[in-house]
Design a protein around this motif. Structure first.
Motif, PDB file in Angstrom:
ATOM      1  N   ASP A   7      49.546  15.828 -20.134  1.00 30.22           N
ATOM      2  CA  ASP A   7      48.181  15.324 -20.264  1.00 30.22           C
ATOM      3  C   ASP A   7      48.181  13.998 -21.010  1.00 30.22           C
ATOM      4  O   ASP A   7      49.200  13.570 -21.534  1.00 30.22           O
ATOM      5  CB  ASP A   7      47.271  16.356 -20.960  1.00 30.22           C
ATOM      6  CG  ASP A   7      47.604  16.547 -22.437  1.00 30.22           C
ATOM      7  OD1 ASP A   7      48.400  15.790 -23.014  1.00 30.22           O
ATOM      8  OD2 ASP A   7      47.047  17.489 -23.035  1.00 30.22           O
ATOM      9  N   PHE A   8      47.039  13.356 -21.010  1.00 27.44           N
ATOM     10  CA  PHE A   8      46.807  12.133 -21.780  1.00 27.44           C
ATOM     11  C   PHE A   8      45.618  12.400 -22.687  1.00 27.44           C
ATOM     12  O   PHE A   8      44.488  12.117 -22.353  1.00 27.44           O
ATOM     13  CB  PHE A   8      46.514  10.943 -20.854  1.00 27.44           C
ATOM     14  CG  PHE A   8      47.707  10.493 -20.084  1.00 27.44           C
ATOM     15  CD1 PHE A   8      48.597   9.595 -20.614  1.00 27.44           C
ATOM     16  CD2 PHE A   8      47.955  11.002 -18.821  1.00 27.44           C
ATOM     17  CE1 PHE A   8      49.713   9.184 -19.902  1.00 27.44           C
ATOM     18  CE2 PHE A   8      49.060  10.605 -18.092  1.00 27.44           C
ATOM     19  CZ  PHE A   8      49.942   9.691 -18.639  1.00 27.44           C
ATOM     20  N   LYS A   9      45.904  12.995 -23.809  1.00 30.65           N
ATOM     21  CA  LYS A   9      44.851  13.415 -24.723  1.00 30.65           C
ATOM     22  C   LYS A   9      44.572  12.297 -25.716  1.00 30.65           C
ATOM     23  O   LYS A   9      45.482  11.754 -26.330  1.00 30.65           O
ATOM     24  CB  LYS A   9      45.287  14.693 -25.435  1.00 30.65           C
ATOM     25  CG  LYS A   9      44.241  15.315 -26.303  1.00 30.65           C
ATOM     26  CD  LYS A   9      44.680  16.666 -26.827  1.00 30.65           C
ATOM     27  CE  LYS A   9      45.992  16.557 -27.513  1.00 30.65           C
ATOM     28  NZ  LYS A   9      46.455  17.677 -28.238  1.00 30.65           N
ATOM     29  N   THR A  10      43.304  11.959 -25.865  1.00 29.64           N
ATOM     30  CA  THR A  10      42.932  10.947 -26.852  1.00 29.64           C
ATOM     31  C   THR A  10      42.111  11.558 -27.980  1.00 29.64           C
ATOM     32  O   THR A  10      42.195  11.107 -29.111  1.00 29.64           O
ATOM     33  CB  THR A  10      42.125   9.806 -26.197  1.00 29.64           C
ATOM     34  OG1 THR A  10      41.004  10.366 -25.517  1.00 29.64           O
ATOM     35  CG2 THR A  10      42.981   9.019 -25.219  1.00 29.64           C
ATOM     36  N   ALA A  11      41.338  12.586 -27.676  1.00 28.01           N
ATOM     37  CA  ALA A  11      40.512  13.230 -28.701  1.00 28.01           C
ATOM     38  C   ALA A  11      41.310  14.322 -29.397  1.00 28.01           C
ATOM     39  O   ALA A  11      42.237  14.884 -28.832  1.00 28.01           O
ATOM     40  CB  ALA A  11      39.265  13.829 -28.065  1.00 28.01           C
ATOM     41  N   ILE A  36      52.822  18.824 -22.947  1.00 28.02           N
ATOM     42  CA  ILE A  36      53.315  17.546 -23.470  1.00 28.02           C
ATOM     43  C   ILE A  36      52.204  16.521 -23.311  1.00 28.02           C
ATOM     44  O   ILE A  36      51.779  16.221 -22.194  1.00 28.02           O
ATOM     45  CB  ILE A  36      54.594  17.080 -22.744  1.00 28.02           C
ATOM     46  CG1 ILE A  36      55.719  18.102 -22.954  1.00 28.02           C
ATOM     47  CG2 ILE A  36      55.000  15.687 -23.226  1.00 28.02           C
ATOM     48  CD1 ILE A  36      57.000  17.791 -22.208  1.00 28.02           C
ATOM     49  N   SER A  37      51.753  16.012 -24.437  1.00 24.71           N
ATOM     50  CA  SER A  37      50.710  14.984 -24.430  1.00 24.71           C
ATOM     51  C   SER A  37      51.364  13.622 -24.462  1.00 24.71           C
ATOM     52  O   SER A  37      52.122  13.311 -25.388  1.00 24.71           O
ATOM     53  CB  SER A  37      49.785  15.153 -25.639  1.00 24.71           C
ATOM     54  OG  SER A  37      49.092  16.368 -25.546  1.00 24.71           O
ATOM     55  N   LEU A  38      51.077  12.835 -23.447  1.00 25.24           N
ATOM     56  CA  LEU A  38      51.605  11.476 -23.370  1.00 25.24           C
ATOM     57  C   LEU A  38      50.614  10.526 -24.024  1.00 25.24           C
ATOM     58  O   LEU A  38      49.408  10.779 -24.033  1.00 25.24           O
ATOM     59  CB  LEU A  38      51.856  11.088 -21.919  1.00 25.24           C
ATOM     60  CG  LEU A  38      52.826  12.009 -21.174  1.00 25.24           C
ATOM     61  CD1 LEU A  38      52.922  11.621 -19.709  1.00 25.24           C
ATOM     62  CD2 LEU A  38      54.195  11.973 -21.813  1.00 25.24           C
ATOM     63  N   LYS A  39      51.145   9.456 -24.528  1.00 26.01           N
ATOM     64  CA  LYS A  39      50.305   8.486 -25.215  1.00 26.01           C
ATOM     65  C   LYS A  39      49.465   7.720 -24.197  1.00 26.01           C
ATOM     66  O   LYS A  39      49.983   7.160 -23.244  1.00 26.01           O
ATOM     67  CB  LYS A  39      51.180   7.529 -26.011  1.00 26.01           C
ATOM     68  CG  LYS A  39      50.445   6.769 -27.072  1.00 26.01           C
ATOM     69  CD  LYS A  39      51.436   6.238 -28.093  1.00 26.01           C
ATOM     70  CE  LYS A  39      50.739   5.515 -29.193  1.00 26.01           C
ATOM     71  NZ  LYS A  39      50.314   6.364 -30.260  1.00 26.01           N
ATOM     72  N   HIS A 130      37.592  16.023 -20.915  1.00 20.59           N
ATOM     73  CA  HIS A 130      39.027  16.194 -20.690  1.00 20.59           C
ATOM     74  C   HIS A 130      39.567  17.462 -21.366  1.00 20.59           C
ATOM     75  O   HIS A 130      40.367  18.189 -20.795  1.00 20.59           O
ATOM     76  CB  HIS A 130      39.776  14.956 -21.193  1.00 20.59           C
ATOM     77  CG  HIS A 130      41.201  14.904 -20.778  1.00 20.59           C
ATOM     78  ND1 HIS A 130      41.601  14.469 -19.543  1.00 20.59           N
ATOM     79  CD2 HIS A 130      42.332  15.270 -21.431  1.00 20.59           C
ATOM     80  CE1 HIS A 130      42.915  14.549 -19.454  1.00 20.59           C
ATOM     81  NE2 HIS A 130      43.385  15.041 -20.581  1.00 20.59           N
ATOM     82  N   LEU A 131      39.121  17.730 -22.577  1.00 21.26           N
ATOM     83  CA  LEU A 131      39.618  18.896 -23.311  1.00 21.26           C
ATOM     84  C   LEU A 131      39.145  20.201 -22.663  1.00 21.26           C
ATOM     85  O   LEU A 131      39.895  21.172 -22.602  1.00 21.26           O
ATOM     86  CB  LEU A 131      39.186  18.837 -24.774  1.00 21.26           C
ATOM     87  CG  LEU A 131      39.634  17.592 -25.555  1.00 21.26           C
ATOM     88  CD1 LEU A 131      39.121  17.653 -26.980  1.00 21.26           C
ATOM     89  CD2 LEU A 131      41.140  17.418 -25.517  1.00 21.26           C
ATOM     90  N   VAL A 132      37.929  20.208 -22.179  1.00 22.74           N
ATOM     91  CA  VAL A 132      37.405  21.389 -21.491  1.00 22.74           C
ATOM     92  C   VAL A 132      38.179  21.596 -20.187  1.00 22.74           C
ATOM     93  O   VAL A 132      38.581  22.721 -19.862  1.00 22.74           O
ATOM     94  CB  VAL A 132      35.887  21.261 -21.231  1.00 22.74           C
ATOM     95  CG1 VAL A 132      35.385  22.392 -20.347  1.00 22.74           C
ATOM     96  CG2 VAL A 132      35.126  21.211 -22.550  1.00 22.74           C
TER      97      VAL A 132
END
Length: 156
Positions: A7-11, A36-39, A130-132
């Protein structure tokens, strides 16, 4: 076979971190699983094309020919939970070493990623935070494995 969700998590939300930990723990008895969260690119939101390009390039570096890729995409197939579980069974029998799930960034993924995916699945016709969306994806992945293993979680 191992499984990973990119994923691409920002929050950052405490409830989301708890959900990821919960579903990762639930999935590991079925398949070695990690998120795995990518930047995410620091590109300005006004430059969506550039942001999507950089994120997709980063993601392509993490995927190999030995991966069976399932992309969660708003324009993907509408599958119910039973159909999704059958697709995961197909992936497990593919001979690939890793089952890769992808949730793109805020602007989606490039055509290169879409073309690389063996399966594109829509989570909903509705737009989600995105998180949901990722929490829904994790729950559906878990549900699919309980269906495959005939564990009474999914009411048929």
């Amino acid at each position: 076979m191992k499984a990973v969700l990119f994923d691409f998590k920002t929050a950052k939300e405490e409830w989301f971190d708890h959900a990821v930990a919960t579903y990762t723990k639930k999935l590991n008895p079925f398949i070695p699983f990690e998120v795995i969260s990518l930047k995410s690119s620091k590109t300005d939101r006004d430059d969506a094309a550039s942001k999507k390009k950089h994120e997709s390039e980063d993601l392509l570096k993490k995927i190999t020919n030995d991966d069976y890729v399932i992309l969660f995409d708003e324009k993907g197939k509408d599958l119910d939970s039973l159909q999704f579980s059958k697709q995961i069974e197909t992936a497990q029998m593919s001979g690939k070493k890793r089952l890769v799930f992808i949730i793109g960034g805020a602007f989606g993924v490039s055509d290169d990623i879409k073309n690389r995916a063996q399966l594109k699945v829509s989570l909903s016709k509705m737009v989600m935070n995105h998180l949901v969306a990722e929490t829904v994806a994790l729950e559906q992945i878990y549900r699919a494995f309980t269906i495959i293993k005939r564990i009474p979680y999914h009411n048929i």
